[in-house]
Design an enzyme around this catalytic site. Structure first.
Site, short mmCIF file in Angstrom:
data_model
loop_
_atom_site.label_atom_id
_atom_site.label_comp_id
_atom_site.label_asym_id
_atom_site.label_seq_id
_atom_site.Cartn_x
_atom_site.Cartn_y
_atom_site.Cartn_z
N LYS A 59 17.13 40.38 37.34
CA LYS A 59 16.29 41.52 37.69
C LYS A 59 16.76 42.78 36.97
CE LYS A 59 14.96 39.86 42.28
NZ LYS A 59 15.05 40.09 43.74
N SER A 75 19.32 43.38 42.65
CA SER A 75 19.97 42.77 43.81
C SER A 75 19.11 41.64 44.34
CB SER A 75 20.21 43.83 44.90
OG SER A 75 21.01 43.30 45.94
N ASP A 76 19.78 40.63 44.91
CA ASP A 76 19.02 39.53 45.49
C ASP A 76 19.86 38.88 46.58
OD1 ASP A 76 16.33 38.08 44.53
OD2 ASP A 76 17.63 36.64 45.52
N SER A 77 19.17 38.23 47.49
CA SER A 77 19.84 37.53 48.59
C SER A 77 19.23 36.15 48.73
CB SER A 77 19.67 38.28 49.91
OG SER A 77 20.26 39.56 49.85
#
Length: 198
Positions: A59, A75-77
């Site tokens: 991203k 950011s990612d989860s």
């Protein structure tokens, strides 16, 4: 005094925006155009922590290609329960299926963040939180989704811990910010090092 480096958040996540805003970080938003499912599929054998970081980096890099004078935060989860990865629910029934599976189990929430500048990753960091899901009966799941759907449609794990989602859990191990979707304290340290904030 020199001008601060501009920051671009490569996410449309309300919780990530709220964290940065509450911390007094100036930023603009440009959501990244990344095929997350294709990347996850390509990393099918990778550890969940590595997948979360790879998504965050992808991203940041995608937006950094056009915002080359800025620092870009990606950011990612992702959620893992009993070794199975879960994405955002695709429908209310799919959300109910997720909640039934989570019931009485430990949810691992992996959260990654990355900073890119001029098409290069300059920093990345990942953290994990463990959320102990209480036993959820059908009546609760229905009542919960009546109140929270479709707002939780965009939430991996089908919850907003800052709202009614806290009722899913008996206990939480790990940073509150990681649970919200971004390891904020390390991110703030990296933003200071990069000249975005003092």
């Amino acid at each position: 005094m020199t001008d601060k480096v501009p920051l671009v958040l490569a996410s449309k996540s309300a919780s990530r925006r709220a964290m940065l805003t509450a911390a007094g970080v100036p930023y603009t938003i440009q959501p990244a155009d990344v095929d997350e499912r294709a990347l996850e599929s390509a990393l099918a054998d990778a550890a969940p922590a590595d997948v979360a970081l790879a998504l965050a980096e992808a991203k940041a890099l995608a937006v950094s290609e056009t915002e080359r004078d800025a620092l870009v935060l990606g950011s990612d989860s992702l959620v893992v329960v009993e070794g199975r990865r879960f994405d955002k629910p695709t429908s209310r029934e799919n959300a109910a299926e997720h909640l039934r599976f989570f019931s009485g189990k430990v949810m691992e929430l992996h959260s990654g963040a990355a900073l890119a500048r001029a098409g290069q990753i300059v920093w990345s960091h990942g953290e994990v939180a463990k959320l102990h899901v209480r036993a959820l009966d059908e009546a609760f799941i229905t009542q919960y989704l009546d109140a929270e759907w479709p707002e939780v449609a965009g939430c991996v794990g089908v919850f907003r811990v800052e709202g009614l989602g806290i009722n899913l859990f008996n206990s939480v191990e790990g940073s509150h910010f990681t649970v919200l979707g971004m390891p904020l304290l390390p991110v703030l340290g990296a933003l200071r090092a990069q000249g975005v904030i003092a």
